[in-house]
Design a protein around this motif. Structure first.
Motif, PDB file in Angstrom:
ATOM      1  N   GLY A 258      -7.385  -6.125  -3.212  1.00  0.00           N
ATOM      2  CA  GLY A 258      -7.833  -5.103  -2.391  1.00  0.00           C
ATOM      3  C   GLY A 258      -7.617  -3.814  -2.912  1.00  0.00           C
ATOM      4  N   GLY A 308      -7.177  -3.237   1.626  1.00  0.00           N
ATOM      5  CA  GLY A 308      -8.124  -3.728   1.351  1.00  0.00           C
ATOM      6  C   GLY A 308      -7.676  -5.517   1.057  1.00  0.00           C
ATOM      7  N   GLY A 322      -9.750  -7.297   5.646  1.00  0.00           N
ATOM      8  CA  GLY A 322      -8.764  -6.312   5.503  1.00  0.00           C
ATOM      9  C   GLY A 322      -7.991  -5.514   6.439  1.00  0.00           C
TER      10      GLY A 322
END
Length: 363
Positions: A258, A308, A322
């Motif tokens: 992420g 993320g 997230g």
């Protein structure tokens, strides 16, 4: 000739006449203390009946001091002058009512709207490229300086925008609410951020997800999910809340981590980390935004966006969730997606943080 009346007197500080010192109705003056005493003609008790004034300057002096109506004045030893007052600072982290202080000269309205929520990740079949959910956008910012004389309302309604919810699996995140200050009787909008950070889209099979847009008036755009590298990084600036990083996606063969959140404003305290990608289990969760600096309670910008979540290509792996935004007006991180052969779900997006309004009055 009239007979002069000479009251008894003393120049010794703290001396009070005794009952036998005075006849009923007679007065005595202590010049050292500036006090006048008398013996009551009925009860015979001696009591203080007056004190000397601390100054003899006429009330007319006040009209020549330059003080405004309702302003506090003080004696500087030679003349009346406007008193020095510290600014009045009122902080709103939730809806409330602001009352214009007496003697106000100038008012500064400052605030941010709520941050947008990160988009949720999705699950696709193994070997399919997919992007993670986009990062939520940072809330819009406003700052307006108004002369107090132009604010006809004595009270104003303060609305503080809420943070957008993180998107569940396969769904976009929520929109951040907008903040504003409105006159209670005139309905005049004295200050407002037009919009909060917009929600990010969910992950997209075979393509890039959409980042949360910046809130109007200097917001920051969230990270964009993609299928070729780590989730997009959130953005930041010196004068707006930071946004969230995008969730990790997958190419046809490789999962990605992420994206980190933005970290450019003064009080962000760093970036939230992105969740790690995995080929053997679930994608890692994105980090929550950095801790707000509690010593800076009046700072409009504080905290940061969420990171993320990471992606997964494990046969039954889930995408990472997230991270949630912290502070005020920051965007949530996007959820990671998964490309799996049997089961698994995309990660949920992180929530955006609510807005804040700070009203400072100068005298």
């Amino acid at each position: 000739m009239p007979t002069p009346i000479v009251p008894k007197k003393s120049t010794v500080a703290g001396r009070v006449p005794a009952t036998d010192d005075l006849q009923p109705g007679e007065i005595a003056i202590n010049h050292a203390d500036g006090r006048v005493y008398a013996r009551h003609p009925s009860t015979g008790a001696v009591a203080q009946i007056a004190a000397a004034p601390t100054h003899t300057h006429a009330l007319a002096d006040l009209t020549q001091s330059g003080a405004a109506v309702g302003q506090t004045v003080q004696w500087d030893g030679t003349a009346w002058v406007p008193a020095t007052r510290s600014p009045n600072i009122q902080i709103f982290a939730a809806n409330g009512t602001w009352t214009k202080p007496p003697g106000a000269v100038q008012v500064v309205f400052e605030g941010v709207s709520g941050g947008g929520g990160g988009g949720g990740g999705i699950r696709v079949a193994a070997g399919t490229a997919v992007s993670g959910g986009g990062g939520g956008g940072g809330g819009g910012y406003f700052r307006r300086i108004i002369l107090a004389s132009e604010i006809s309302d004595t009270t104003c309604s303060v609305v503080v925008g809420s943070g957008g919810l993180g998107g569940t699996t396969g769904n976009a995140g929520g929109l951040g609410g907008f903040s504003r200050v409105t006159g209670s009787t005139t309905s005049l909008i004295y200050a407002a951020a037009v919009a909060g950070g917009t929600a990010a889209s969910a992950g997209v099979s075979g393509g890039n997800s959409t980042a949360g847009s910046a809130g109007a008036q200097a917001g920051n755009v969230g990270g964009t999910g993609n299928i070729t590298t780590s989730g997009g990084t959130g953005t930041g600036s010196s004068f707006a809340p930071t946004s969230g990083g995008a969730g990790g996606g997958c190419s046809t063969t490789t999962p990605f981590s992420g994206g980190i959140s933005g970290s450019a404003h003064y009080y962000a305290g760093g970036s939230a980390t992105g969740g790690a990608a995995s080929t053997t289990g679930n994608g890692g969760a994105g980090g929550n935004g950095p801790a707000a600096q509690t010593a800076l309670a009046s700072a409009v910008f504080n905290g940061g966006g969420g990171g993320g979540g990471g992606a997964s290509t494990f046969s039954a792996g889930n995408g990472g969730n997230g991270g949630n935004a912290t502070g005020f007006g920051c965007g949530g991180g996007g959820g990671g997606s998964c490309s799996t052969s049997t089961s698994g779900t995309g990660g949920t997006g992180g929530a955006g943080s609510g807005g804040k309004v700070v009203i400072t009055t100068y005298f």
